[in-house]
Scaffold this motif. Structure first.
Motif, PDB file in Angstrom:
ATOM      1  N   GLU A  15      59.905  35.861  17.408  1.00 50.10           N
ATOM      2  CA  GLU A  15      58.831  36.819  17.634  1.00 50.10           C
ATOM      3  C   GLU A  15      59.409  38.172  18.005  1.00 50.10           C
ATOM      4  O   GLU A  15      60.513  38.259  18.544  1.00 50.10           O
ATOM      5  CB  GLU A  15      57.864  36.338  18.711  1.00 50.10           C
ATOM      6  CG  GLU A  15      58.417  36.305  20.108  1.00 50.10           C
ATOM      7  CD  GLU A  15      57.391  35.781  21.104  1.00 50.10           C
ATOM      8  OE1 GLU A  15      57.145  36.477  22.099  1.00 50.10           O
ATOM      9  OE2 GLU A  15      56.859  34.683  20.884  1.00 50.10           O
ATOM     10  N   ILE A  21      50.161  37.040  21.474  1.00 54.77           N
ATOM     11  CA  ILE A  21      49.034  36.520  20.683  1.00 54.77           C
ATOM     12  C   ILE A  21      47.703  36.917  21.302  1.00 54.77           C
ATOM     13  O   ILE A  21      46.707  37.092  20.604  1.00 54.77           O
ATOM     14  CB  ILE A  21      49.137  34.986  20.501  1.00 54.77           C
ATOM     15  CG1 ILE A  21      48.109  34.478  19.470  1.00 54.77           C
ATOM     16  CG2 ILE A  21      48.989  34.261  21.818  1.00 54.77           C
ATOM     17  CD1 ILE A  21      48.347  34.918  18.074  1.00 54.77           C
ATOM     18  N   TYR A  24      45.333  39.946  20.086  1.00 52.64           N
ATOM     19  CA  TYR A  24      44.584  39.888  18.824  1.00 52.64           C
ATOM     20  C   TYR A  24      43.260  39.171  19.036  1.00 52.64           C
ATOM     21  O   TYR A  24      43.213  38.108  19.653  1.00 52.64           O
ATOM     22  CB  TYR A  24      45.415  39.188  17.742  1.00 52.64           C
ATOM     23  CG  TYR A  24      46.654  39.970  17.390  1.00 52.64           C
ATOM     24  CD1 TYR A  24      46.619  40.951  16.408  1.00 52.64           C
ATOM     25  CD2 TYR A  24      47.854  39.750  18.058  1.00 52.64           C
ATOM     26  CE1 TYR A  24      47.746  41.690  16.098  1.00 52.64           C
ATOM     27  CE2 TYR A  24      48.983  40.481  17.754  1.00 52.64           C
ATOM     28  CZ  TYR A  24      48.924  41.445  16.780  1.00 52.64           C
ATOM     29  OH  TYR A  24      50.050  42.183  16.481  1.00 52.64           O
ATOM     30  N   LEU A  57      43.739  28.572  16.282  1.00 49.97           N
ATOM     31  CA  LEU A  57      43.547  29.970  16.673  1.00 49.97           C
ATOM     32  C   LEU A  57      42.146  30.234  17.220  1.00 49.97           C
ATOM     33  O   LEU A  57      41.992  30.970  18.193  1.00 49.97           O
ATOM     34  CB  LEU A  57      43.869  30.907  15.512  1.00 49.97           C
ATOM     35  CG  LEU A  57      45.343  30.943  15.075  1.00 49.97           C
ATOM     36  CD1 LEU A  57      45.544  31.921  13.921  1.00 49.97           C
ATOM     37  CD2 LEU A  57      46.263  31.281  16.237  1.00 49.97           C
ATOM     38  N   LEU A 124      53.019  35.445  11.044  1.00 49.95           N
ATOM     39  CA  LEU A 124      51.894  36.201  11.574  1.00 49.95           C
ATOM     40  C   LEU A 124      52.242  37.679  11.423  1.00 49.95           C
ATOM     41  O   LEU A 124      53.299  38.120  11.897  1.00 49.95           O
ATOM     42  CB  LEU A 124      51.637  35.853  13.040  1.00 49.95           C
ATOM     43  CG  LEU A 124      51.340  34.378  13.338  1.00 49.95           C
ATOM     44  CD1 LEU A 124      51.071  34.179  14.821  1.00 49.95           C
ATOM     45  CD2 LEU A 124      50.177  33.869  12.504  1.00 49.95           C
ATOM     46  N   TRP A 134      55.565  37.431  14.296  1.00 52.30           N
ATOM     47  CA  TRP A 134      55.949  36.084  14.718  1.00 52.30           C
ATOM     48  C   TRP A 134      56.170  35.231  13.485  1.00 52.30           C
ATOM     49  O   TRP A 134      55.472  35.371  12.476  1.00 52.30           O
ATOM     50  CB  TRP A 134      54.846  35.467  15.579  1.00 52.30           C
ATOM     51  CG  TRP A 134      55.200  34.157  16.216  1.00 52.30           C
ATOM     52  CD1 TRP A 134      55.818  33.970  17.411  1.00 52.30           C
ATOM     53  CD2 TRP A 134      54.949  32.841  15.694  1.00 52.30           C
ATOM     54  NE1 TRP A 134      55.970  32.635  17.672  1.00 52.30           N
ATOM     55  CE2 TRP A 134      55.446  31.922  16.620  1.00 52.30           C
ATOM     56  CE3 TRP A 134      54.377  32.368  14.520  1.00 52.30           C
ATOM     57  CZ2 TRP A 134      55.375  30.547  16.436  1.00 52.30           C
ATOM     58  CZ3 TRP A 134      54.295  31.002  14.321  1.00 52.30           C
ATOM     59  CH2 TRP A 134      54.789  30.096  15.279  1.00 52.30           C
ATOM     60  N   LEU A 164      53.753  29.777  20.497  1.00 53.78           N
ATOM     61  CA  LEU A 164      53.199  31.115  20.778  1.00 53.78           C
ATOM     62  C   LEU A 164      53.066  31.367  22.280  1.00 53.78           C
ATOM     63  O   LEU A 164      53.052  32.514  22.717  1.00 53.78           O
ATOM     64  CB  LEU A 164      51.814  31.276  20.132  1.00 53.78           C
ATOM     65  CG  LEU A 164      51.776  31.385  18.616  1.00 53.78           C
ATOM     66  CD1 LEU A 164      50.330  31.255  18.123  1.00 53.78           C
ATOM     67  CD2 LEU A 164      52.389  32.693  18.153  1.00 53.78           C
TER      68      LEU A 164
END
Length: 166
Positions: A15, A21, A24, A57, A124, A134, A164
Motif C-alpha cells: 500500500e 481505506i 473512501y 467493502l 485498488l 493498494w 487493509l
C-alpha cells in the motif's frame, strides 16, 4: 484464492504510505481486463469474486456506486495447471530385487495428479489521481464444485481484504 481448499493464501500486499481505506466512501469495478471469452468456465467464478468484494467493502460502510466510485477495484486472475507429486522413499518403498544385474535405486518425484492453481490480484486505484493505492495477491487451488468455490472465494477475499486493516 480463486477457489482454494483452505480459502487461499495471501502472498503479498502493498500500500501507498498515505493510503487509508476509511478515506473512501464509494467504490466501483474498473473495466475488466479479463477476457472471459477465453475462459468461459470461469465467468461465474469472476462474479463470485466481485460479489465477495462487494460484500466485504459494503460491510465496511463503503457504498458500491457503479460509474461513480471514488475507489476503483481491478481484478486480475491467472490460472496455471500444476502437477502434484510424491517422493519415492527407500525406507517405506524399498525395491525388491534378486539377480546379478547392476541395479540402483534413487529417490525421485513421481507425478500422482494434476490440479489448477489460481493467482488473484486485487488492485485498488484512487479514481481522482488514477494512482494504485493498494494491491493484494493471493493464491489457491481451484475447486470444481461451484458451491464450495463460492464459499472459499468469500473466505479468501475476506482474508486478503483483512490486510487493509493492518
Amino acid at each position: 484464492m480463486f477457489s482454494a481448499c483452505t480459502a487461499g493464501k495471501v502472498v503479498q500486499t502493498h500500500e501507498e504510505p498515505d493510503f487509508d481505506i476509511h478515506n473512501y466512501q464509494s467504490f466501483d469495478f474498473s473495466k475488466p481486463n479479463l477476457d472471459i471469452d477465453q475462459m468461459p468456465q470461469y465467468a461465474e467464478r469472476v462474479e463470485y469474486i466481485k460479489d465477495a468484494i462487494k460484500k466485504n467493502l459494503t460491510g465496511r460502510g463503503i457504498v458500491y456506486a457503479p460509474g461513480a466510485g471514488a475507489l476503483l477495484v481491478n481484478i486480475g486472475v491467472v490460472i496455471e495447471e500444476k502437477t502434484q507429486t510424491r517422493e519415492t522413499d527407500l525406507r517405506s518403498d524399498p525395491p525388491m530385487y534378486m539377480g546379478q544385474r547392476n541395479y540402483h535405486w534413487e529417490v525421485q518425484e513421481v507425478p500422482v495428479g494434476t490440479y489448477k492453481e489460481g493467482t488473484f490480484t486485487l488492485d485498488l486505484v484512487d479514481k481522482e489521481s488514477n494512482k494504485m493505492v493498494w494491491q493484494g495477491v493471493a493464491t489457491g487451488v481451484i475447486t470444481k464444485k461451484d458451491a464450495t468455490a463460492q464459499k472459499e472465494i468469500q473466505q479468501g477475499t475476506d482474508k486478503l481484504l483483512a490486510e487493509l486493516d493492518k
